[in-house]
Scaffold this motif. Structure first.
Motif, mmCIF file in Angstrom:
data_model
loop_
_atom_site.group_PDB
_atom_site.id
_atom_site.type_symbol
_atom_site.label_atom_id
_atom_site.label_comp_id
_atom_site.label_asym_id
_atom_site.label_seq_id
_atom_site.Cartn_x
_atom_site.Cartn_y
_atom_site.Cartn_z
ATOM 1 N N GLY A 17 -11.824 35.200 32.285
ATOM 2 C CA GLY A 17 -12.315 35.697 33.587
ATOM 3 C C GLY A 17 -11.193 36.287 34.408
ATOM 4 N N ALA A 18 -10.311 37.061 33.739
ATOM 5 C CA ALA A 18 -9.111 37.557 34.423
ATOM 6 C C ALA A 18 -9.327 38.913 35.100
ATOM 7 C CB ALA A 18 -7.959 37.659 33.419
ATOM 8 N N SER A 19 -10.558 39.440 35.029
ATOM 9 C CA SER A 19 -10.763 40.789 35.576
ATOM 10 C C SER A 19 -10.968 40.803 37.084
ATOM 11 C CB SER A 19 -11.973 41.446 34.888
ATOM 12 O OG SER A 19 -13.129 40.671 35.122
ATOM 13 N N SER A 20 -11.151 39.623 37.690
ATOM 14 C CA SER A 20 -11.318 39.598 39.146
ATOM 15 C C SER A 20 -11.037 38.198 39.683
ATOM 16 C CB SER A 20 -12.728 40.037 39.556
ATOM 17 O OG SER A 20 -13.678 39.100 39.092
ATOM 18 N N THR A 40 -8.669 37.874 29.187
ATOM 19 C CA THR A 40 -9.966 38.283 28.659
ATOM 20 C C THR A 40 -11.033 38.259 29.764
ATOM 21 O OG1 THR A 40 -11.632 37.855 26.940
ATOM 22 C CG2 THR A 40 -10.534 35.939 27.846
ATOM 23 N N ALA A 41 -12.061 39.072 29.571
ATOM 24 C CA ALA A 41 -13.245 39.199 30.444
ATOM 25 C C ALA A 41 -14.040 40.337 29.800
ATOM 26 C CB ALA A 41 -12.865 39.550 31.872
ATOM 27 N N ARG A 42 -15.149 40.760 30.424
ATOM 28 C CA ARG A 42 -15.901 41.867 29.820
ATOM 29 C C ARG A 42 -15.354 43.224 30.250
ATOM 30 N NH1 ARG A 42 -21.528 39.987 32.053
ATOM 31 N NH2 ARG A 42 -20.056 39.740 33.768
ATOM 32 N N LEU A 69 -18.384 36.269 26.822
ATOM 33 C CA LEU A 69 -18.360 34.872 26.367
ATOM 34 C C LEU A 69 -19.752 34.264 26.207
ATOM 35 C CD1 LEU A 69 -15.319 33.533 28.434
ATOM 36 C CD2 LEU A 69 -15.404 33.940 25.967
ATOM 37 N N THR A 70 -20.792 34.988 26.629
ATOM 38 C CA THR A 70 -22.146 34.464 26.400
ATOM 39 C C THR A 70 -22.636 34.813 24.992
ATOM 40 O OG1 THR A 70 -23.291 36.425 27.247
ATOM 41 C CG2 THR A 70 -22.740 34.724 28.842
ATOM 42 N N ASP A 71 -21.863 35.642 24.304
ATOM 43 C CA ASP A 71 -22.200 36.038 22.934
ATOM 44 C C ASP A 71 -21.365 35.165 21.992
ATOM 45 O OD1 ASP A 71 -22.090 37.247 20.426
ATOM 46 O OD2 ASP A 71 -22.180 39.276 21.223
ATOM 47 N N ASN A 93 -9.097 27.998 31.892
ATOM 48 C CA ASN A 93 -10.489 28.098 31.448
ATOM 49 C C ASN A 93 -11.334 28.387 32.693
ATOM 50 O OD1 ASN A 93 -12.550 27.927 29.586
ATOM 51 N ND2 ASN A 93 -12.402 25.717 29.273
ATOM 52 N N ASN A 94 -11.405 29.669 33.052
ATOM 53 C CA ASN A 94 -11.845 30.031 34.397
ATOM 54 C C ASN A 94 -13.179 30.773 34.471
ATOM 55 O OD1 ASN A 94 -11.411 31.098 37.295
ATOM 56 N ND2 ASN A 94 -11.349 32.978 36.072
ATOM 57 N N ALA A 95 -13.507 31.569 33.447
ATOM 58 C CA ALA A 95 -14.710 32.429 33.560
ATOM 59 C C ALA A 95 -15.937 31.594 33.914
ATOM 60 C CB ALA A 95 -14.949 33.169 32.245
ATOM 61 N N GLY A 96 -16.709 32.085 34.838
ATOM 62 C CA GLY A 96 -17.906 31.351 35.235
ATOM 63 C C GLY A 96 -18.767 32.205 36.141
ATOM 64 N N ALA A 116 -24.654 29.406 28.650
ATOM 65 C CA ALA A 116 -23.780 29.935 27.586
ATOM 66 C C ALA A 116 -22.365 30.162 28.120
ATOM 67 C CB ALA A 116 -24.351 31.237 27.033
ATOM 68 N N LEU A 117 -22.275 30.653 29.360
ATOM 69 C CA LEU A 117 -20.943 30.932 29.913
ATOM 70 C C LEU A 117 -20.289 29.660 30.464
ATOM 71 C CD1 LEU A 117 -18.815 33.080 30.611
ATOM 72 C CD2 LEU A 117 -19.915 33.331 32.848
ATOM 73 N N ASN A 118 -20.972 29.004 31.405
ATOM 74 C CA ASN A 118 -20.327 27.899 32.144
ATOM 75 C C ASN A 118 -20.168 26.630 31.321
ATOM 76 O OD1 ASN A 118 -20.670 29.763 34.157
ATOM 77 N ND2 ASN A 118 -21.540 28.347 35.643
HETATM 78 N N1 NAP Z 1 -15.645 31.959 44.405
HETATM 79 C C1 NAP Z 1 -15.996 30.727 44.676
HETATM 80 O O1 NAP Z 1 -16.405 30.408 45.804
HETATM 81 C C2 NAP Z 1 -15.845 29.646 43.653
HETATM 82 C C3 NAP Z 1 -15.899 28.308 44.085
HETATM 83 C C4 NAP Z 1 -15.782 27.298 43.154
HETATM 84 C C5 NAP Z 1 -15.589 27.610 41.822
HETATM 85 N N2 NAP Z 1 -15.556 28.917 41.423
HETATM 86 C C6 NAP Z 1 -15.376 29.181 39.991
HETATM 87 O O2 NAP Z 1 -14.239 30.003 39.828
HETATM 88 C C7 NAP Z 1 -14.331 30.706 38.582
HETATM 89 C C8 NAP Z 1 -13.937 32.170 38.822
HETATM 90 O O3 NAP Z 1 -14.859 32.755 39.699
HETATM 91 P P1 NAP Z 1 -14.413 33.757 40.849
HETATM 92 O O4 NAP Z 1 -14.691 33.097 42.152
HETATM 93 O O5 NAP Z 1 -13.051 34.272 40.590
HETATM 94 O O6 NAP Z 1 -15.544 34.871 40.670
HETATM 95 P P2 NAP Z 1 -15.481 36.367 40.092
HETATM 96 O O7 NAP Z 1 -14.547 37.180 40.903
HETATM 97 O O8 NAP Z 1 -16.900 36.776 40.003
HETATM 98 O O9 NAP Z 1 -14.856 36.188 38.632
HETATM 99 C C9 NAP Z 1 -15.612 35.739 37.533
HETATM 100 C C10 NAP Z 1 -14.873 36.111 36.264
HETATM 101 O O10 NAP Z 1 -15.641 35.644 35.138
HETATM 102 C C11 NAP Z 1 -15.819 36.738 34.242
HETATM 103 N N3 NAP Z 1 -17.098 36.663 33.544
HETATM 104 C C12 NAP Z 1 -18.345 36.644 34.105
HETATM 105 N N4 NAP Z 1 -19.273 36.689 33.143
HETATM 106 C C13 NAP Z 1 -18.609 36.737 31.958
HETATM 107 C C14 NAP Z 1 -19.023 36.813 30.606
HETATM 108 N N5 NAP Z 1 -20.333 36.849 30.265
HETATM 109 N N6 NAP Z 1 -18.072 36.845 29.634
HETATM 110 C C15 NAP Z 1 -16.757 36.827 29.960
HETATM 111 N N7 NAP Z 1 -16.304 36.757 31.217
HETATM 112 C C16 NAP Z 1 -17.224 36.718 32.211
HETATM 113 C C17 NAP Z 1 -15.785 37.993 35.117
HETATM 114 O O11 NAP Z 1 -15.336 39.115 34.352
HETATM 115 P P3 NAP Z 1 -16.281 40.293 33.803
HETATM 116 O O12 NAP Z 1 -17.387 40.492 34.802
HETATM 117 O O13 NAP Z 1 -15.342 41.446 33.686
HETATM 118 O O14 NAP Z 1 -16.754 39.802 32.485
HETATM 119 C C18 NAP Z 1 -14.707 37.615 36.125
HETATM 120 O O15 NAP Z 1 -13.441 37.921 35.628
HETATM 121 C C19 NAP Z 1 -15.767 30.519 38.111
HETATM 122 O O16 NAP Z 1 -15.800 29.543 37.089
HETATM 123 C C20 NAP Z 1 -16.494 29.982 39.342
HETATM 124 O O17 NAP Z 1 -17.588 29.176 39.020
HETATM 125 C C21 NAP Z 1 -15.666 29.936 42.310
#
Ligand code: NAP
Length: 265
Positions: A17-20, A40-42, A69-71, A93-96, A116-118
Motif C-alpha cells: 500500500g505504498a502508493s498513497s 507494492t500497490a496497484r 492483493l485481492t487477487d 504490512n499496510n495495505a487496507g 481478501a485485502l484486510n
Molecule cells: N486513514 C485512516 O484514518 C486510517 C486509520 C486507521 C488505520 N488505517 C489503515 O492504514 C492503512 C493505510 O491506509 P491509508 O490511510 O494510508 O489509506 P490510503 O491512502 O487509501 O492507502 C491505502 C493503500 O492500500 C493500497 N491498496 C488498496 N487496495 C489494494 C489492493 N486491492 N491491492 C493492493 N493494494 C491496495 C492502495 O494502493 P492502490 O490503490 O494503488 O492499490 C494504497 O496504497 C490501511 O490498512 C488502513 O486501514 C487508516
C-alpha cells in the motif's frame, strides 16, 4: 518487477500500500533512514513516481512490483517475486481499505474484496515474512491495524472486525517472535489525513479536528518500534479509547459507537 538489483549492503524493507497515505510516508521515512525498499500497490504510476523521488533524494534502491492483493494468484506472484528475494529487515504490512455503511448494504463483492485485502492478504504475507524472520532469528514487522479494531464498530462493522483480526494476530505473533529476535508492532491510528475516507465512502466527516498527518503517525510508529512496543497508538485520546474499551461494558460501548458512526465519521 521494475527495479534495480545491486549488492546487498543496506537494510531492506518491503511496504504494501505504498502508493498513497501511510504506506507512502513509511517509504519516505525509511528511505531517509537509508533503507533500500520494495514497494507494492496497484497504481504503478504512483509507485514509479515515488521510486523516482526516493532514489533521487536518498540514493537508495527502490524495487517496484505492482499487485492487486485481492487477487490470490497475483499475491502468490508477489511472494515469489524478487521483492521478497532479499532477507527483510522490516516489513510494513499496510495495505487496507474500509467500507462505511450498514453491513446489509454491502454487496457480496464488497464483503469479499474487503476480507481478501484486510484479512487474507494481510495474513498470507505476514505468514511468509514472519516464518522467514523466525528462521533467521531477526527482523521487524509493522502491522497496520486501527482504533477501529478495539471493539465492535456498527456502520463500519466489517472494517472494524478485520482490524480486530489484524490487532489480535499481531499481538499473538509479537509474543511468539519475542524470544526469537523478531519484533512486531501493531499500529492503531485514529483518523489519518489520507485517501482512505474517500475510498471508504465516507462523505460526511465530523471529526476533522482529530485528523492526524501521516508523517506524524509514521514517526510515532517507527519510534515505538525502536522501543520494542507491541502496539503504537499515536494520540493520547486514542490510547484512552483503548482503556475505555477495556473498562466499559461492551453493549453500552457498542450503542454509543453506533450513535456516533451512524451520523458519519
Ligand atoms: N486513514 C485512516 O484514518 C486510517 C486509520 C486507521 C488505520 N488505517 C489503515 O492504514 C492503512 C493505510 O491506509 P491509508 O490511510 O494510508 O489509506 P490510503 O491512502 O487509501 O492507502 C491505502 C493503500 O492500500 C493500497 N491498496 C488498496 N487496495 C489494494 C489492493 N486491492 N491491492 C493492493 N493494494 C491496495 C492502495 O494502493 P492502490 O490503490 O494503488 O492499490 C494504497 O496504497 C490501511 O490498512 C488502513 O486501514 C487508516
Amino acid at each position: 518487477m521494475l527495479g534495480v538489483n545491486r549488492e546487498v549492503t543496506m537494510s531492506y524493507a518491503v511496504i504494501t500500500g505504498a502508493s498513497s497515505g501511510l504506506g507512502r510516508e513509511f517509504a519516505r521515512a525509511l528511505a531517509k533512514r537509508g533503507f533500500d525498499l520494495g514497494i507494492t500497490a496497484r497504481r504503478v504510476e504512483r509507485l514509479m513516481e515515488l521510486k523516482e523521488e526516493l532514489t533521487a533524494k536518498y540514493h537508495v534502491d527502490v524495487a517496484v512490483y505492482p499487485c492487486d492483493l485481492t487477487d490470490s494468484l497475483a499475491m502468490e506472484g508477489l511472494i515469489d517475486s524478487p521483492l521478497f528475494d532479499r532477507p527483510l529487515d522490516l516489513f510494513v504490512n499496510n495495505a487496507g481499505m474500509g467500507h462505511r455503511g450498514l453491513f446489509s448494504s454491502l454487496s457480496a463483492k464488497d464483503v469479499h474484496v474487503l476480507l481478501a485485502l484486510n484479512v487474507t492478504s494481510h495474513a498470507r504475507l505476514l505468514h511468509h515474512v514472519f516464518s522467514g524472520m523466525m528462521q533467521r532469528k531477526e527482523g521487524k514487522i509493522i502491522n497496520v491495524a486501527s482504533v477501529a479494531g478495539f471493539g465492535p464498530m456498527p456502520w463500519l462493522a466489517l472494517y472494524g472486525a478485520s482490524k480486530s483480526f489484524v490487532l489480535s494476530l499481531s499481538l499473538a505473533l509479537a509474543q511468539e517472535g519475542r524470544s526469537e529476535g523478531v519484533t512486531i508492532c501493531a499500529l492503531c491510528p485514529g483518523p489519518v489525513d489520507t485517501e482512505f475516507f474517500e475510498s471508504a465512502g465516507v462523505t460526511e466527516f465530523h471529526f476533522k479536528k482529530t485528523l492526524i498527518a501521516p508523517e506524524t503517525v509514521v514517526k510515532y510508529t517507527l519510534d515505538a518500534l525502536d522501543k520494542g512496543r507491541r502496539v503504537a497508538i499515536p494520540r493520547a485520546l486514542f490510547r484512552m479509547q483503548r482503556l475505555v474499551h477495556a473498562l466499559i461494558p461492551e453493549g453500552l460501548l457498542t450503542r454509543v459507537t453506533a450513535h456516533i458512526l451512524k451520523k458519519g465519521l
